[in-house]
Design a protein around this motif. Structure first.
Motif, PDB file in Angstrom:
ATOM      1  N   MET A 189     -12.020  -9.295   4.501  1.00 31.32           N
ATOM      2  CA  MET A 189     -11.011  -9.967   4.543  1.00 31.32           C
ATOM      3  C   MET A 189      -9.901  -9.480   2.815  1.00 31.32           C
ATOM      4  SD  MET A 189     -10.194 -14.157   4.849  1.00 31.32           S
ATOM      5  CE  MET A 189     -10.362 -14.501   3.126  1.00 31.32           C
ATOM      6  N   TYR A 190     -10.638  -9.320   2.154  1.00 30.45           N
ATOM      7  CA  TYR A 190      -9.782  -8.673   1.071  1.00 30.45           C
ATOM      8  C   TYR A 190      -9.730  -7.473   1.256  1.00 30.45           C
ATOM      9  CZ  TYR A 190      -8.402  -7.559  -3.734  1.00 30.45           C
ATOM     10  OH  TYR A 190      -8.150  -7.200  -4.751  1.00 30.45           O
ATOM     11  N   ASP A 191     -10.251  -6.710   2.099  1.00 35.73           N
ATOM     12  CA  ASP A 191      -9.733  -5.218   2.273  1.00 35.73           C
ATOM     13  C   ASP A 191      -7.896  -4.896   3.136  1.00 35.73           C
ATOM     14  OD1 ASP A 191     -11.837  -3.479   1.055  1.00 35.73           O
ATOM     15  OD2 ASP A 191     -12.822  -3.757   2.499  1.00 35.73           O
ATOM     16  N   ARG A 192      -8.628  -5.876   4.106  1.00 31.91           N
ATOM     17  CA  ARG A 192      -7.415  -6.141   5.298  1.00 31.91           C
ATOM     18  C   ARG A 192      -6.284  -6.436   4.474  1.00 31.91           C
ATOM     19  NH1 ARG A 192     -10.897  -8.271   9.793  1.00 31.91           N
ATOM     20  NH2 ARG A 192     -10.326 -10.181   8.471  1.00 31.91           N
ATOM     21  N   PHE A 193      -6.299  -7.969   3.668  1.00 28.21           N
ATOM     22  CA  PHE A 193      -5.352  -8.193   2.796  1.00 28.21           C
ATOM     23  C   PHE A 193      -4.550  -7.145   1.644  1.00 28.21           C
ATOM     24  CE2 PHE A 193      -4.323 -10.152  -1.621  1.00 28.21           C
ATOM     25  CZ  PHE A 193      -3.257 -10.890  -1.513  1.00 28.21           C
ATOM     26  N   ILE A 194      -5.362  -6.179   1.060  1.00 25.12           N
ATOM     27  CA  ILE A 194      -4.933  -4.815   0.577  1.00 25.12           C
ATOM     28  C   ILE A 194      -3.745  -3.928   0.882  1.00 25.12           C
ATOM     29  CG2 ILE A 194      -5.966  -5.416  -1.816  1.00 25.12           C
ATOM     30  CD1 ILE A 194      -7.293  -3.050  -1.360  1.00 25.12           C
ATOM     31  N   VAL A 195      -4.809  -3.620   2.449  1.00 27.12           N
ATOM     32  CA  VAL A 195      -4.029  -2.760   3.332  1.00 27.12           C
ATOM     33  C   VAL A 195      -2.782  -3.669   3.292  1.00 27.12           C
ATOM     34  CG1 VAL A 195      -4.153  -2.184   5.363  1.00 27.12           C
ATOM     35  CG2 VAL A 195      -6.021  -1.690   3.798  1.00 27.12           C
ATOM     36  N   ALA A 196      -2.768  -4.798   3.912  1.00 23.99           N
ATOM     37  CA  ALA A 196      -1.396  -5.354   4.080  1.00 23.99           C
ATOM     38  C   ALA A 196      -0.195  -5.302   3.111  1.00 23.99           C
ATOM     39  CB  ALA A 196      -1.491  -7.157   4.691  1.00 23.99           C
ATOM     40  N   LEU A 197      -0.868  -5.739   1.879  1.00 25.77           N
ATOM     41  CA  LEU A 197       0.226  -5.201   0.769  1.00 25.77           C
ATOM     42  C   LEU A 197       0.348  -3.792   1.097  1.00 25.77           C
ATOM     43  CD1 LEU A 197      -1.455  -7.275  -1.908  1.00 25.77           C
ATOM     44  CD2 LEU A 197       0.366  -7.943  -1.279  1.00 25.77           C
ATOM     45  N   ALA A 198       0.025  -2.703   1.490  1.00 22.13           N
ATOM     46  CA  ALA A 198       0.194  -1.730   0.795  1.00 22.13           C
ATOM     47  C   ALA A 198       0.837  -1.381   2.042  1.00 22.13           C
ATOM     48  CB  ALA A 198      -1.052  -0.958   1.275  1.00 22.13           C
ATOM     49  N   TRP A 199       0.771  -2.143   3.281  1.00 23.09           N
ATOM     50  CA  TRP A 199       2.175  -1.390   4.136  1.00 23.09           C
ATOM     51  C   TRP A 199       3.391  -2.393   3.738  1.00 23.09           C
ATOM     52  CZ3 TRP A 199       3.113   1.570   7.697  1.00 23.09           C
ATOM     53  CH2 TRP A 199       1.579   2.187   8.582  1.00 23.09           C
ATOM     54  N   ILE A 200       3.607  -3.722   2.945  1.00 23.11           N
ATOM     55  CA  ILE A 200       4.450  -4.096   2.416  1.00 23.11           C
ATOM     56  C   ILE A 200       5.228  -3.841   1.782  1.00 23.11           C
ATOM     57  CG2 ILE A 200       5.592  -5.975   1.179  1.00 23.11           C
ATOM     58  CD1 ILE A 200       3.373  -7.989   2.361  1.00 23.11           C
ATOM     59  N   GLY A 201       4.374  -2.700   0.351  1.00 21.26           N
ATOM     60  CA  GLY A 201       4.929  -1.980  -0.842  1.00 21.26           C
ATOM     61  C   GLY A 201       5.415  -0.591   0.157  1.00 21.26           C
ATOM     62  N   ALA A 202       4.902  -0.315   0.993  1.00 24.91           N
ATOM     63  CA  ALA A 202       5.800   1.041   1.718  1.00 24.91           C
ATOM     64  C   ALA A 202       7.291  -0.194   2.916  1.00 24.91           C
ATOM     65  CB  ALA A 202       5.028   1.740   2.814  1.00 24.91           C
ATOM     66  N   LEU A 203       6.771  -0.755   3.417  1.00 23.34           N
ATOM     67  CA  LEU A 203       7.905  -1.433   3.439  1.00 23.34           C
ATOM     68  C   LEU A 203       8.754  -1.869   2.881  1.00 23.34           C
ATOM     69  CD1 LEU A 203       6.715  -3.745   6.391  1.00 23.34           C
ATOM     70  CD2 LEU A 203       8.109  -1.246   6.766  1.00 23.34           C
ATOM     71  N   LEU A 204       9.011  -1.959   1.521  1.00 21.09           N
ATOM     72  CA  LEU A 204       9.567  -1.972   0.512  1.00 21.09           C
ATOM     73  C   LEU A 204      10.075  -0.610  -0.335  1.00 21.09           C
ATOM     74  CD1 LEU A 204       8.002  -5.101  -1.637  1.00 21.09           C
ATOM     75  CD2 LEU A 204      10.191  -5.364  -0.495  1.00 21.09           C
ATOM     76  N   PHE A 205       9.131   0.655   0.077  1.00 16.61           N
ATOM     77  CA  PHE A 205      10.479   1.249  -0.318  1.00 16.61           C
ATOM     78  C   PHE A 205      10.983   2.151   0.532  1.00 16.61           C
ATOM     79  CE2 PHE A 205       6.420   1.929  -3.027  1.00 16.61           C
ATOM     80  CZ  PHE A 205       7.147   3.103  -4.253  1.00 16.61           C
ATOM     81  N   VAL A 206      10.815   1.485   1.213  1.00 14.88           N
ATOM     82  CA  VAL A 206      12.406   2.469   2.750  1.00 14.88           C
ATOM     83  C   VAL A 206      13.019   1.017   2.805  1.00 14.88           C
ATOM     84  CG1 VAL A 206      12.580   2.128   4.934  1.00 14.88           C
ATOM     85  CG2 VAL A 206       9.932   2.845   4.311  1.00 14.88           C
TER      86      VAL A 206
ATOM     87  N   SER B 275       5.262  -0.414  -5.805  1.00 18.48           N
ATOM     88  CA  SER B 275       4.958   0.546  -6.425  1.00 18.48           C
ATOM     89  C   SER B 275       2.758  -0.565  -7.571  1.00 18.48           C
ATOM     90  CB  SER B 275       4.999   0.896  -7.853  1.00 18.48           C
ATOM     91  OG  SER B 275       6.618   1.552  -7.064  1.00 18.48           O
ATOM     92  N   LEU B 276       3.989  -2.002  -7.764  1.00 15.83           N
ATOM     93  CA  LEU B 276       2.836  -2.488  -8.093  1.00 15.83           C
ATOM     94  C   LEU B 276       1.788  -3.563  -7.094  1.00 15.83           C
ATOM     95  CD1 LEU B 276       5.158  -4.005 -10.835  1.00 15.83           C
ATOM     96  CD2 LEU B 276       2.952  -2.143 -11.517  1.00 15.83           C
ATOM     97  N   ILE B 277       2.402  -3.817  -5.734  1.00 17.91           N
ATOM     98  CA  ILE B 277       1.397  -4.186  -5.312  1.00 17.91           C
ATOM     99  C   ILE B 277       0.559  -3.303  -4.361  1.00 17.91           C
ATOM    100  CG2 ILE B 277       2.206  -6.765  -4.784  1.00 17.91           C
ATOM    101  CD1 ILE B 277       3.691  -5.548  -2.292  1.00 17.91           C
ATOM    102  N   GLY B 278       0.695  -2.236  -4.550  1.00  9.69           N
ATOM    103  CA  GLY B 278       0.382  -0.960  -3.552  1.00  9.69           C
ATOM    104  C   GLY B 278      -0.899  -0.491  -4.582  1.00  9.69           C
ATOM    105  N   MET B 279      -1.168  -0.831  -5.836  1.00 15.17           N
ATOM    106  CA  MET B 279      -2.204  -0.225  -6.448  1.00 15.17           C
ATOM    107  C   MET B 279      -3.500  -0.427  -6.227  1.00 15.17           C
ATOM    108  SD  MET B 279      -0.262  -0.881 -10.570  1.00 15.17           S
ATOM    109  CE  MET B 279      -0.528  -2.511 -10.505  1.00 15.17           C
ATOM    110  N   PRO B 280      -3.906  -1.933  -6.021  1.00 19.79           N
ATOM    111  CA  PRO B 280      -5.506  -2.425  -5.131  1.00 19.79           C
ATOM    112  C   PRO B 280      -5.390  -1.154  -4.136  1.00 19.79           C
ATOM    113  CG  PRO B 280      -4.147  -4.341  -5.580  1.00 19.79           C
ATOM    114  CD  PRO B 280      -2.708  -3.202  -5.682  1.00 19.79           C
ATOM    115  N   TRP B 281      -4.653  -0.566  -3.447  1.00 16.26           N
ATOM    116  CA  TRP B 281      -5.499   0.064  -2.513  1.00 16.26           C
ATOM    117  C   TRP B 281      -5.491   1.682  -2.473  1.00 16.26           C
ATOM    118  CZ3 TRP B 281      -3.277   4.034   0.108  1.00 16.26           C
ATOM    119  CH2 TRP B 281      -3.343   4.567   1.039  1.00 16.26           C
TER     120      TRP B 281
END
Length: 162
Positions: A1-18, A53-59
């Protein structure tokens, strides 16, 4: 479940870059074609880049997508590689805990005092300081997860080198 959480954060981070790219593109159009610069694009795009940048670090750590110099460690035996990987994760985890702790102090002080950016938007500064605490706390947790998985016998991920 945590893995899915950090992947979701990475996608949110990517969308924030867009979103930051779109905001800055709009700023260029508004400034040079309409001679009507915005008061919001630069500051909000900075927030998007900070949060992204910062929420994507764990992923990035879990997927081994960070910069790693492993020319020497790849020459070591598998057991020594595990020891070195654990040491590296201890350094990452310790550093992350210190930054999260200090970052929380800065965030909380800004929240208490009501500090603002002083810009045209005059946003509260805690909005840009909170991701330091969140990102590094999650990075510290990911470092602990990496250590635990190595100790449980999981092979050290090599990452993707492109």
């Amino acid at each position: 479940m945590y893995d899915r959480f950090i992947v979701a954060l990475a996608w949110i981070g990517a969308l924030l870059f867009v979103a930051a790219g779109l905001m800055l593109s709009w700023e260029v159009v508004a400034r040079y074609f309409f001679v009507r610069p915005t008061i919001w694009a630069a500051e909000l795009s900075q927030l998007c880049l900070i949060w992204g940048s910062l929420i994507g670090m764990p992923w990035a750590l879990a997927a081994r997508r960070h910069i790693a110099v492993d020319a020497v460690t790849r020459l070591c035996s598998p057991k020594m590689q595990c020891v070195l990987e654990i040491l590296a994760m201890l350094v990452v985890g310790t550093f992350s805990v210190v930054v999260a702790w200090k970052g929380y102090g800065i965030f909380f002080e800004s929240l208490e005092r009501g500090r603002t950016t002083g810009s045209m938007l005059d946003l509260p500064t805690w909005i840009s300081e909170l991701p330091v605490f969140v990102g590094f706390a999650l990075l510290a947790l990911q470092a602990v997860i990496e250590i635990a998985s190595i100790l449980m016998g999981r092979e050290i991920p090599q990452g993707v080198h492109e």
